[in-house]
Design an enzyme around this catalytic site. Structure first.
Site, PDB file in Angstrom:
ATOM      1  N   ASN A 170     -31.920  17.926  30.596  1.00 26.01           N
ATOM      2  CA  ASN A 170     -31.956  18.334  29.234  1.00 26.01           C
ATOM      3  C   ASN A 170     -33.069  19.397  29.238  1.00 26.01           C
ATOM      4  OD1 ASN A 170     -32.469  18.524  26.439  1.00 26.01           O
ATOM      5  ND2 ASN A 170     -32.691  16.273  26.248  1.00 26.01           N
ATOM      6  N   ARG A 183     -27.133  18.766  28.892  1.00 26.95           N
ATOM      7  CA  ARG A 183     -27.234  18.620  27.378  1.00 26.95           C
ATOM      8  C   ARG A 183     -27.302  20.147  26.806  1.00 26.95           C
ATOM      9  NH1 ARG A 183     -31.899  17.585  23.224  1.00 26.95           N
ATOM     10  NH2 ARG A 183     -30.876  17.620  21.320  1.00 26.95           N
ATOM     11  N   HIS A 198     -27.785  16.398  17.392  1.00 30.43           N
ATOM     12  CA  HIS A 198     -27.923  15.091  17.637  1.00 30.43           C
ATOM     13  C   HIS A 198     -26.513  14.465  18.086  1.00 30.43           C
ATOM     14  CE1 HIS A 198     -32.036  14.889  15.553  1.00 30.43           C
ATOM     15  NE2 HIS A 198     -32.003  15.263  16.883  1.00 30.43           N
ATOM     16  N   GLY A 218     -36.288  10.913  15.351  1.00 28.64           N
ATOM     17  CA  GLY A 218     -37.154  11.408  16.367  1.00 28.64           C
ATOM     18  C   GLY A 218     -38.248  12.504  15.883  1.00 28.64           C
ATOM     19  N   ASN A 219     -38.405  13.238  16.786  1.00 29.65           N
ATOM     20  CA  ASN A 219     -39.172  14.492  16.338  1.00 29.65           C
ATOM     21  C   ASN A 219     -38.349  15.193  15.348  1.00 29.65           C
ATOM     22  OD1 ASN A 219     -41.685  14.470  17.252  1.00 29.65           O
ATOM     23  ND2 ASN A 219     -41.049  15.029  19.275  1.00 29.65           N
ATOM     24  N   ARG A 249     -40.379  19.714  10.013  1.00 29.60           N
ATOM     25  CA  ARG A 249     -39.301  20.518   9.179  1.00 29.60           C
ATOM     26  C   ARG A 249     -39.143  19.835   7.716  1.00 29.60           C
ATOM     27  NH1 ARG A 249     -34.996  19.859  13.894  1.00 29.60           N
ATOM     28  NH2 ARG A 249     -35.841  21.114  15.230  1.00 29.60           N
ATOM     29  N   GLU A 288     -36.745   3.622  16.468  1.00 27.60           N
ATOM     30  CA  GLU A 288     -37.019   2.366  17.589  1.00 27.60           C
ATOM     31  C   GLU A 288     -38.305   1.554  17.431  1.00 27.60           C
ATOM     32  OE1 GLU A 288     -36.271   4.188  21.376  1.00 27.60           O
ATOM     33  OE2 GLU A 288     -34.516   5.183  20.478  1.00 27.60           O
ATOM     34  N   GLU A 312     -29.359   9.308  25.331  1.00 27.32           N
ATOM     35  CA  GLU A 312     -28.229  10.347  25.409  1.00 27.32           C
ATOM     36  C   GLU A 312     -27.891  10.803  26.965  1.00 27.32           C
ATOM     37  OE1 GLU A 312     -31.314  11.908  23.032  1.00 27.32           O
ATOM     38  OE2 GLU A 312     -30.239  13.043  21.925  1.00 27.32           O
TER      39      GLU A 312
HETATM   40  P1  ADP Z   1     -37.708  13.674  20.367  1.00 30.08           P
HETATM   41  O1  ADP Z   1     -36.842  13.710  19.125  1.00 30.08           O
HETATM   42  O2  ADP Z   1     -38.527  14.779  20.846  1.00 30.08           O
HETATM   43  O3  ADP Z   1     -36.812  12.975  21.473  1.00 30.08           O
HETATM   44  P2  ADP Z   1     -38.539  10.946  19.968  1.00 30.08           P
HETATM   45  O4  ADP Z   1     -37.257  10.349  19.777  1.00 30.08           O
HETATM   46  O5  ADP Z   1     -39.456  10.456  21.081  1.00 30.08           O
HETATM   47  O6  ADP Z   1     -38.650  12.542  20.180  1.00 30.08           O
HETATM   48  O7  ADP Z   1     -39.548  10.619  18.739  1.00 30.08           O
HETATM   49  C1  ADP Z   1     -41.021  10.963  18.603  1.00 30.08           C
HETATM   50  C2  ADP Z   1     -41.384  10.345  17.200  1.00 30.08           C
HETATM   51  O8  ADP Z   1     -41.410   9.104  17.169  1.00 30.08           O
HETATM   52  C3  ADP Z   1     -42.987  10.738  17.228  1.00 30.08           C
HETATM   53  O9  ADP Z   1     -43.302  11.865  16.935  1.00 30.08           O
HETATM   54  C4  ADP Z   1     -43.560   9.422  16.376  1.00 30.08           C
HETATM   55  O10 ADP Z   1     -43.538  10.057  15.153  1.00 30.08           O
HETATM   56  C5  ADP Z   1     -42.421   8.509  16.699  1.00 30.08           C
HETATM   57  N1  ADP Z   1     -42.954   7.438  17.345  1.00 30.08           N
HETATM   58  C6  ADP Z   1     -42.850   7.343  18.747  1.00 30.08           C
HETATM   59  N2  ADP Z   1     -43.435   6.071  18.983  1.00 30.08           N
HETATM   60  C7  ADP Z   1     -43.934   5.342  17.771  1.00 30.08           C
HETATM   61  C8  ADP Z   1     -44.323   4.112  17.396  1.00 30.08           C
HETATM   62  N3  ADP Z   1     -44.862   3.192  18.081  1.00 30.08           N
HETATM   63  N4  ADP Z   1     -44.556   3.812  16.181  1.00 30.08           N
HETATM   64  C9  ADP Z   1     -44.151   4.719  15.303  1.00 30.08           C
HETATM   65  N5  ADP Z   1     -43.479   5.859  15.524  1.00 30.08           N
HETATM   66  C10 ADP Z   1     -43.656   6.196  16.877  1.00 30.08           C
END
Ligand code: ADP
Length: 404
Positions: A7, A90, A179, A209-210, A240, A332, A383
Protein backbone atom coordinates in the site's frame (compact mmCIF):
# COMPACT_ATOMS: atom_id res chain seq x y z
CA UNK A 1 2.20 -19.61 -1.79
CA UNK A 2 3.51 -16.26 -0.56
CA UNK A 3 1.78 -13.01 -1.43
CA UNK A 4 3.22 -9.57 -0.70
CA UNK A 5 0.68 -6.76 -0.27
CA UNK A 6 1.82 -3.20 -0.90
CA UNK A 7 0.00 0.00 0.00
CA UNK A 8 2.15 2.82 -1.34
CA UNK A 9 1.20 6.41 -0.52
CA UNK A 10 2.96 9.69 -1.13
CA UNK A 11 4.89 9.61 2.15
CA UNK A 12 4.62 6.00 3.32
CA UNK A 13 4.66 2.42 2.08
CA UNK A 14 2.93 -0.27 4.12
CA UNK A 15 3.55 -3.95 3.44
CA UNK A 16 2.33 -7.37 4.56
CA UNK A 17 3.82 -10.68 3.52
CA UNK A 18 1.28 -13.51 3.71
CA UNK A 19 1.32 -17.24 3.46
CA UNK A 20 -1.79 -18.00 1.42
CA UNK A 21 -4.48 -19.22 1.41
CA UNK A 22 -4.42 -19.34 5.22
CA UNK A 23 -3.59 -15.60 5.29
CA UNK A 24 -0.86 -16.10 7.86
CA UNK A 25 1.16 -12.88 8.25
CA UNK A 26 4.88 -13.68 7.99
CA UNK A 27 6.02 -10.08 8.32
CA UNK A 28 4.59 -6.61 8.01
CA UNK A 29 5.71 -3.06 8.42
CA UNK A 30 5.87 0.45 7.09
CA UNK A 31 8.35 2.95 5.72
CA UNK A 32 7.24 6.37 6.92
CA UNK A 33 8.17 9.98 6.29
CA UNK A 34 9.44 9.25 2.80
CA UNK A 35 11.09 12.34 1.32
CA UNK A 36 11.79 13.88 4.74
CA UNK A 37 15.21 14.18 6.38
CA UNK A 38 14.67 11.23 8.68
CA UNK A 39 12.54 8.43 7.28
CA UNK A 40 12.07 5.22 9.16
CA UNK A 41 11.25 1.60 8.57
CA UNK A 42 9.39 -0.41 11.21
CA UNK A 43 9.49 -4.11 10.41
CA UNK A 44 7.58 -6.70 12.44
CA UNK A 45 8.44 -10.39 12.15
CA UNK A 46 8.17 -13.48 14.39
CA UNK A 47 6.92 -11.35 17.29
CA UNK A 48 9.96 -9.05 17.01
CA UNK A 49 10.49 -5.52 15.75
CA UNK A 50 13.33 -4.17 13.66
CA UNK A 51 13.67 -0.46 12.90
CA UNK A 52 15.86 1.48 10.51
CA UNK A 53 16.27 5.25 10.45
CA UNK A 54 17.69 6.85 7.37
CA UNK A 55 16.65 9.14 4.60
CA UNK A 56 14.45 7.46 2.00
CA UNK A 57 14.06 9.68 -1.05
CA UNK A 58 11.01 8.22 -2.74
CA UNK A 59 8.60 5.29 -2.91
CA UNK A 60 10.97 3.33 -5.17
CA UNK A 61 13.74 3.57 -2.57
CA UNK A 62 11.25 2.67 0.18
CA UNK A 63 10.33 -0.47 -1.77
CA UNK A 64 14.02 -1.38 -2.12
CA UNK A 65 14.45 -1.05 1.63
CA UNK A 66 11.43 -3.28 2.32
CA UNK A 67 12.54 -5.96 -0.13
CA UNK A 68 16.11 -5.94 1.17
CA UNK A 69 14.79 -6.29 4.73
CA UNK A 70 12.55 -9.24 3.81
CA UNK A 71 15.56 -11.27 2.61
CA UNK A 72 18.05 -10.25 5.32
CA UNK A 73 19.52 -13.22 7.15
CA UNK A 74 18.98 -11.66 10.60
CA UNK A 75 15.53 -10.04 10.40
CA UNK A 76 14.20 -11.33 7.09
CA UNK A 77 11.55 -14.03 6.66
CA UNK A 78 12.43 -15.41 3.22
CA UNK A 79 15.68 -16.54 1.65
CA UNK A 80 15.20 -15.04 -1.77
CA UNK A 81 12.63 -13.24 -3.86
CA UNK A 82 11.64 -16.30 -5.83
CA UNK A 83 9.60 -17.28 -2.76
CA UNK A 84 7.25 -14.35 -3.38
CA UNK A 85 4.80 -15.67 -5.95
CA UNK A 86 2.62 -12.61 -6.30
CA UNK A 87 2.33 -9.00 -5.23
CA UNK A 88 -1.00 -7.24 -4.67
CA UNK A 89 -1.13 -3.45 -4.76
CA UNK A 90 -3.73 -1.10 -3.42
CA UNK A 91 -4.42 1.34 -6.23
CA UNK A 92 -6.64 4.28 -5.43
CA UNK A 93 -8.20 5.21 -8.76
CA UNK A 94 -9.36 2.88 -11.47
CA UNK A 95 -11.70 5.35 -13.18
CA UNK A 96 -14.77 3.73 -14.73
CA UNK A 97 -12.60 1.07 -16.31
CA UNK A 98 -11.74 -1.22 -13.41
CA UNK A 99 -14.74 -2.77 -11.76
CA UNK A 100 -12.76 -5.53 -10.04
CA UNK A 101 -9.17 -6.44 -9.18
CA UNK A 102 -6.99 -7.30 -12.18
CA UNK A 103 -3.64 -8.80 -13.14
CA UNK A 104 -1.23 -6.00 -13.95
CA UNK A 105 0.15 -5.74 -17.47
CA UNK A 106 1.38 -2.82 -19.57
CA UNK A 107 -2.16 -1.86 -20.50
CA UNK A 108 -3.23 -1.75 -16.85
CA UNK A 109 -0.17 0.33 -15.99
CA UNK A 110 -1.04 2.80 -18.77
CA UNK A 111 -4.58 3.10 -17.41
CA UNK A 112 -3.41 3.68 -13.82
CA UNK A 113 -1.15 6.38 -15.23
CA UNK A 114 -4.09 7.90 -17.10
CA UNK A 115 -6.21 8.04 -13.93
CA UNK A 116 -3.41 9.87 -12.10
CA UNK A 117 -5.15 12.92 -13.56
CA UNK A 118 -8.09 12.12 -11.23
CA UNK A 119 -5.93 11.06 -8.24
CA UNK A 120 -2.67 13.02 -8.55
CA UNK A 121 -1.59 12.34 -4.97
CA UNK A 122 -2.32 8.64 -4.99
CA UNK A 123 -1.95 6.88 -8.34
CA UNK A 124 1.69 8.03 -8.94
CA UNK A 125 3.03 6.45 -5.70
CA UNK A 126 0.90 3.35 -6.39
CA UNK A 127 2.58 3.12 -9.81
CA UNK A 128 6.02 3.69 -8.32
CA UNK A 129 5.40 0.65 -6.10
CA UNK A 130 4.32 -1.47 -9.07
CA UNK A 131 7.38 -0.41 -11.07
CA UNK A 132 9.79 -1.08 -8.20
CA UNK A 133 8.42 -4.62 -7.87
CA UNK A 134 8.68 -5.06 -11.65
CA UNK A 135 12.37 -4.20 -11.45
CA UNK A 136 13.31 -6.33 -8.45
CA UNK A 137 10.87 -9.24 -8.80
CA UNK A 138 10.37 -9.55 -12.56
CA UNK A 139 8.90 -13.05 -12.24
CA UNK A 140 6.27 -12.26 -9.60
CA UNK A 141 2.72 -11.72 -10.81
CA UNK A 142 1.29 -8.35 -9.84
CA UNK A 143 -2.33 -7.55 -9.11
CA UNK A 144 -4.04 -4.17 -8.74
CA UNK A 145 -6.93 -3.80 -6.27
CA UNK A 146 -8.75 -0.53 -6.77
CA UNK A 147 -10.36 1.58 -4.10
CA UNK A 148 -12.92 2.72 -6.63
CA UNK A 149 -13.85 -0.74 -7.96
CA UNK A 150 -16.38 -1.71 -5.28
CA UNK A 151 -18.32 1.46 -6.06
CA UNK A 152 -18.65 0.66 -9.76
CA UNK A 153 -22.12 -0.75 -9.02
CA UNK A 154 -23.47 2.65 -7.90
CA UNK A 155 -26.38 3.52 -10.21
CA UNK A 156 -26.08 6.52 -12.49
CA UNK A 157 -28.70 8.53 -10.61
CA UNK A 158 -26.47 8.30 -7.54
CA UNK A 159 -23.10 8.88 -9.17
CA UNK A 160 -23.97 11.82 -11.41
CA UNK A 161 -23.69 15.40 -10.19
CA UNK A 162 -26.36 17.85 -11.25
CA UNK A 163 -23.88 19.74 -13.40
CA UNK A 164 -23.99 20.14 -17.20
CA UNK A 165 -23.85 16.61 -18.60
CA UNK A 166 -20.93 17.50 -20.92
CA UNK A 167 -18.63 17.73 -17.90
CA UNK A 168 -19.17 14.05 -17.26
CA UNK A 169 -18.51 13.25 -20.91
CA UNK A 170 -15.53 15.57 -21.29
CA UNK A 171 -13.78 15.24 -17.92
CA UNK A 172 -15.32 12.20 -16.28
CA UNK A 173 -16.77 14.31 -13.49
CA UNK A 174 -18.91 11.93 -11.42
CA UNK A 175 -18.90 10.24 -8.03
CA UNK A 176 -16.24 7.50 -7.96
CA UNK A 177 -16.07 6.79 -4.24
CA UNK A 178 -13.05 5.52 -2.30
CA UNK A 179 -12.15 3.11 0.55
CA UNK A 180 -13.92 0.46 -1.57
CA UNK A 181 -11.61 -2.36 -0.52
CA UNK A 182 -12.44 -1.64 3.12
CA UNK A 183 -16.20 -1.24 2.62
CA UNK A 184 -16.35 -4.48 0.64
CA UNK A 185 -14.30 -6.34 3.27
CA UNK A 186 -16.40 -5.25 6.26
CA UNK A 187 -19.71 -5.76 4.43
CA UNK A 188 -18.65 -9.34 3.63
CA UNK A 189 -17.47 -9.94 7.19
CA UNK A 190 -20.78 -8.65 8.55
CA UNK A 191 -22.66 -10.95 6.15
CA UNK A 192 -20.54 -13.87 7.28
CA UNK A 193 -21.01 -13.11 10.99
CA UNK A 194 -24.77 -12.92 10.43
CA UNK A 195 -24.76 -16.22 8.54
CA UNK A 196 -25.81 -14.49 5.33
CA UNK A 197 -24.41 -14.92 1.85
CA UNK A 198 -22.12 -12.11 0.68
CA UNK A 199 -24.78 -10.87 -1.75
CA UNK A 200 -27.54 -11.20 0.81
CA UNK A 201 -26.85 -8.25 3.08
CA UNK A 202 -27.98 -4.64 3.19
CA UNK A 203 -25.64 -2.55 5.29
CA UNK A 204 -24.38 0.93 6.02
CA UNK A 205 -20.61 0.68 6.37
CA UNK A 206 -18.76 3.51 8.11
CA UNK A 207 -15.01 3.68 7.44
CA UNK A 208 -13.82 6.27 9.95
CA UNK A 209 -10.05 6.72 9.87
CA UNK A 210 -7.95 9.69 8.86
CA UNK A 211 -10.20 9.74 5.84
CA UNK A 212 -13.85 8.91 6.47
CA UNK A 213 -16.54 7.56 4.18
CA UNK A 214 -19.94 5.95 4.54
CA UNK A 215 -21.33 3.45 2.02
CA UNK A 216 -24.79 2.06 1.38
CA UNK A 217 -24.43 -1.62 0.51
CA UNK A 218 -27.44 -3.34 -1.06
CA UNK A 219 -27.34 -7.08 -1.60
CA UNK A 220 -23.61 -6.98 -1.06
CA UNK A 221 -22.93 -4.24 -3.60
CA UNK A 222 -22.24 -0.55 -3.18
CA UNK A 223 -25.17 1.58 -4.30
CA UNK A 224 -24.00 4.91 -2.89
CA UNK A 225 -21.08 6.33 -1.00
CA UNK A 226 -20.25 9.61 0.65
CA UNK A 227 -16.91 10.35 -1.01
CA UNK A 228 -17.32 11.63 -4.52
CA UNK A 229 -15.22 12.80 -7.45
CA UNK A 230 -12.42 13.07 -4.90
CA UNK A 231 -12.10 11.96 -1.26
CA UNK A 232 -13.05 15.46 -0.13
CA UNK A 233 -16.81 14.99 -0.29
CA UNK A 234 -18.98 13.48 2.42
CA UNK A 235 -18.55 13.56 6.17
CA UNK A 236 -15.94 15.82 7.81
CA UNK A 237 -12.59 14.09 8.36
CA UNK A 238 -9.36 14.73 10.24
CA UNK A 239 -8.38 17.66 8.05
CA UNK A 240 -10.96 17.58 5.23
CA UNK A 241 -14.15 19.59 5.28
CA UNK A 242 -16.49 17.04 3.70
CA UNK A 243 -19.69 18.42 2.14
CA UNK A 244 -20.04 22.17 1.91
CA UNK A 245 -21.82 24.74 -0.18
CA UNK A 246 -19.49 25.33 -3.16
CA UNK A 247 -20.44 28.99 -3.07
CA UNK A 248 -18.27 29.34 0.02
CA UNK A 249 -15.29 28.72 -2.24
CA UNK A 250 -16.46 31.26 -4.84
CA UNK A 251 -16.95 33.77 -2.04
CA UNK A 252 -13.45 33.12 -0.70
CA UNK A 253 -12.15 33.36 -4.27
CA UNK A 254 -13.62 36.83 -4.47
CA UNK A 255 -11.86 37.61 -1.20
CA UNK A 256 -8.49 36.74 -2.75
CA UNK A 257 -7.95 33.06 -2.04
CA UNK A 258 -6.47 31.31 -5.08
CA UNK A 259 -7.21 27.72 -6.12
CA UNK A 260 -4.12 26.35 -4.40
CA UNK A 261 -5.03 28.04 -1.12
CA UNK A 262 -8.61 26.76 -1.36
CA UNK A 263 -7.43 23.20 -2.00
CA UNK A 264 -5.14 23.43 1.00
CA UNK A 265 -7.92 24.94 3.11
CA UNK A 266 -10.45 22.19 2.35
CA UNK A 267 -8.06 19.24 2.37
CA UNK A 268 -5.50 20.06 5.03
CA UNK A 269 -6.89 22.74 7.33
CA UNK A 270 -10.55 21.83 7.79
CA UNK A 271 -12.45 18.98 9.41
CA UNK A 272 -11.66 18.12 13.03
CA UNK A 273 -8.47 20.17 12.89
CA UNK A 274 -10.12 23.23 11.41
CA UNK A 275 -12.99 23.32 13.88
CA UNK A 276 -10.99 22.48 17.00
CA UNK A 277 -8.00 24.58 15.97
CA UNK A 278 -5.69 22.08 17.69
CA UNK A 279 -5.83 18.52 16.42
CA UNK A 280 -7.12 16.16 13.76
CA UNK A 281 -6.80 13.22 16.13
CA UNK A 282 -9.95 12.06 17.90
CA UNK A 283 -7.91 10.84 20.88
CA UNK A 284 -6.70 14.39 21.57
CA UNK A 285 -10.13 15.87 20.97
CA UNK A 286 -11.85 13.51 23.39
CA UNK A 287 -9.26 14.36 26.02
CA UNK A 288 -9.61 18.10 25.42
CA UNK A 289 -13.40 18.02 25.43
CA UNK A 290 -13.28 16.10 28.72
CA UNK A 291 -11.26 19.02 30.06
CA UNK A 292 -14.00 21.40 28.90
CA UNK A 293 -12.53 22.68 25.62
CA UNK A 294 -15.62 23.91 23.73
CA UNK A 295 -14.13 23.77 20.24
CA UNK A 296 -12.85 20.23 20.69
CA UNK A 297 -16.38 19.32 21.80
CA UNK A 298 -17.87 21.15 18.80
CA UNK A 299 -15.55 19.29 16.41
CA UNK A 300 -16.75 15.97 17.85
CA UNK A 301 -20.38 17.09 17.75
CA UNK A 302 -20.22 18.17 14.11
CA UNK A 303 -18.40 14.98 13.15
CA UNK A 304 -20.93 12.70 14.88
CA UNK A 305 -23.93 14.68 13.66
CA UNK A 306 -22.86 14.52 10.03
CA UNK A 307 -22.13 10.79 10.19
CA UNK A 308 -25.50 10.18 11.81
CA UNK A 309 -27.15 12.16 9.00
CA UNK A 310 -25.49 9.97 6.36
CA UNK A 311 -26.51 6.80 8.18
CA UNK A 312 -30.10 8.06 8.25
CA UNK A 313 -30.04 8.95 4.56
CA UNK A 314 -28.60 5.59 3.58
CA UNK A 315 -31.18 3.76 5.70
CA UNK A 316 -33.80 5.55 3.61
CA UNK A 317 -32.01 4.66 0.38
CA UNK A 318 -31.63 1.00 1.37
CA UNK A 319 -35.16 0.49 2.63
CA UNK A 320 -34.27 -2.64 4.64
CA UNK A 321 -31.02 -2.52 6.60
CA UNK A 322 -29.49 -5.58 8.25
CA UNK A 323 -26.35 -4.02 9.69
CA UNK A 324 -24.37 -0.90 10.42
CA UNK A 325 -20.62 -1.45 10.56
CA UNK A 326 -17.95 0.75 12.14
CA UNK A 327 -14.36 0.38 10.98
CA UNK A 328 -11.13 2.42 10.67
CA UNK A 329 -9.10 3.90 13.56
CA UNK A 330 -12.01 5.98 14.86
CA UNK A 331 -14.74 3.42 14.14
CA UNK A 332 -12.80 0.68 15.88
CA UNK A 333 -11.62 2.61 18.94
CA UNK A 334 -13.71 5.66 19.69
CA UNK A 335 -16.34 4.17 22.00
CA UNK A 336 -18.01 7.48 22.88
CA UNK A 337 -18.21 8.65 19.31
CA UNK A 338 -19.93 5.43 18.26
CA UNK A 339 -22.42 5.99 21.02
CA UNK A 340 -22.99 9.62 20.09
CA UNK A 341 -23.45 8.73 16.41
CA UNK A 342 -26.03 6.04 17.18
CA UNK A 343 -27.99 8.04 19.75
CA UNK A 344 -31.47 8.74 18.41
CA UNK A 345 -31.29 6.28 15.54
CA UNK A 346 -33.84 3.99 17.21
CA UNK A 347 -36.43 5.17 14.71
CA UNK A 348 -34.55 3.47 11.91
CA UNK A 349 -34.10 0.33 14.00
CA UNK A 350 -30.57 1.00 15.26
CA UNK A 351 -30.17 0.45 18.99
CA UNK A 352 -26.70 0.44 20.47
CA UNK A 353 -26.04 -1.57 23.63
CA UNK A 354 -24.02 0.89 25.72
CA UNK A 355 -22.43 -1.77 27.87
CA UNK A 356 -21.41 -3.95 24.93
CA UNK A 357 -20.13 -0.87 23.10
CA UNK A 358 -17.87 0.13 25.99
CA UNK A 359 -16.14 -3.24 25.91
CA UNK A 360 -15.19 -3.08 22.26
CA UNK A 361 -11.90 -1.51 21.27
CA UNK A 362 -10.01 -2.68 18.19
CA UNK A 363 -11.75 -6.01 17.94
CA UNK A 364 -14.57 -7.59 16.04
CA UNK A 365 -17.85 -7.63 17.93
CA UNK A 366 -21.55 -6.90 17.78
CA UNK A 367 -22.52 -3.86 19.84
CA UNK A 368 -26.28 -3.62 19.34
CA UNK A 369 -28.97 -4.67 21.80
CA UNK A 370 -30.54 -8.09 21.39
CA UNK A 371 -33.75 -6.42 20.25
CA UNK A 372 -32.13 -4.06 17.74
CA UNK A 373 -33.67 -4.61 14.30
CA UNK A 374 -30.41 -3.48 12.69
CA UNK A 375 -27.29 -5.18 14.03
CA UNK A 376 -24.36 -2.89 14.77
CA UNK A 377 -20.84 -4.26 14.40
CA UNK A 378 -17.29 -3.13 14.96
CA UNK A 379 -15.10 -4.84 12.38
CA UNK A 380 -11.41 -3.91 12.26
CA UNK A 381 -10.33 -2.73 8.80
CA UNK A 382 -8.25 -5.28 6.98
CA UNK A 383 -7.76 -4.04 3.45
CA UNK A 384 -4.49 -5.93 3.23
CA UNK A 385 -6.09 -9.33 3.69
CA UNK A 386 -8.74 -8.46 1.11
CA UNK A 387 -5.95 -7.54 -1.33
CA UNK A 388 -4.06 -10.74 -0.47
CA UNK A 389 -7.19 -12.81 -1.15
CA UNK A 390 -7.87 -11.13 -4.50
CA UNK A 391 -4.21 -11.52 -5.46
CA UNK A 392 -4.23 -15.17 -4.49
CA UNK A 393 -7.45 -15.86 -6.41
CA UNK A 394 -6.37 -13.99 -9.51
CA UNK A 395 -2.92 -15.51 -9.60
CA UNK A 396 -4.24 -18.99 -9.05
CA UNK A 397 -7.03 -19.11 -11.57
CA UNK A 398 -5.66 -16.62 -14.12
CA UNK A 399 -9.19 -15.33 -14.58
CA UNK A 400 -10.45 -11.95 -13.44
CA UNK A 401 -12.61 -12.52 -10.40
CA UNK A 402 -15.71 -10.48 -9.98
CA UNK A 403 -15.01 -8.85 -6.66
CA UNK A 404 -17.63 -6.13 -6.74
P1 ADP B 1 -5.84 5.71 8.14
O1 ADP B 1 -7.11 6.21 7.57
O2 ADP B 1 -4.67 6.58 7.83
O3 ADP B 1 -5.60 4.23 7.91
P2 ADP B 1 -6.65 4.98 10.79
O4 ADP B 1 -7.77 4.15 10.27
O5 ADP B 1 -5.57 4.29 11.54
O6 ADP B 1 -6.00 5.89 9.69
O7 ADP B 1 -7.31 6.10 11.75
C1 ADP B 1 -6.51 7.04 12.37
C2 ADP B 1 -7.38 7.87 13.28
O8 ADP B 1 -8.07 7.02 14.19
C3 ADP B 1 -6.58 8.81 14.17
O9 ADP B 1 -6.33 10.03 13.57
C4 ADP B 1 -7.47 8.96 15.38
O10 ADP B 1 -8.35 10.04 15.16
C5 ADP B 1 -8.31 7.70 15.41
N1 ADP B 1 -7.93 6.82 16.52
C6 ADP B 1 -6.93 5.93 16.58
N2 ADP B 1 -6.90 5.31 17.78
C7 ADP B 1 -7.89 5.84 18.51
C8 ADP B 1 -8.38 5.64 19.84
N3 ADP B 1 -7.83 4.75 20.66
N4 ADP B 1 -9.45 6.37 20.24
C9 ADP B 1 -10.02 7.27 19.41
N5 ADP B 1 -9.61 7.50 18.16
C10 ADP B 1 -8.56 6.81 17.71
Amino acid sequence: MKVLVINAGSSSVKYHLYNMPQAEVLAHGVVERIGEESSNLSHFFNGKTHTVQRKVEDVGEGMELILDTLVRTDVGVIQDFSEINAVGHRVVHGGEEFTYSVNIDEKVIASIEKYADLAPLHNPPNLAGIRAIGRRLPDAKQVACFDTAFHSTIPKAAYMYALPYELYEKYGIRRYGFHGISHRYVARRAASIMGRGKYNINAVTCHLGNGCSITAVKQGRSIDTSMGFTPLEGVPMGTRSGDLDPSILFYLGDKGYDVKALKELCNKKSGLLGISGVSNDVRNLVELSDQGDPRAQLAIDIFCYRIKKYIGVYCAVLDTVNAVVFTGGIGENAVFLRQQICTGLNQVGIQLDEEKNKMVVAKEAEISTDGSRVKVFVIPANEQVAIANDTYELTRCEQPIVSK
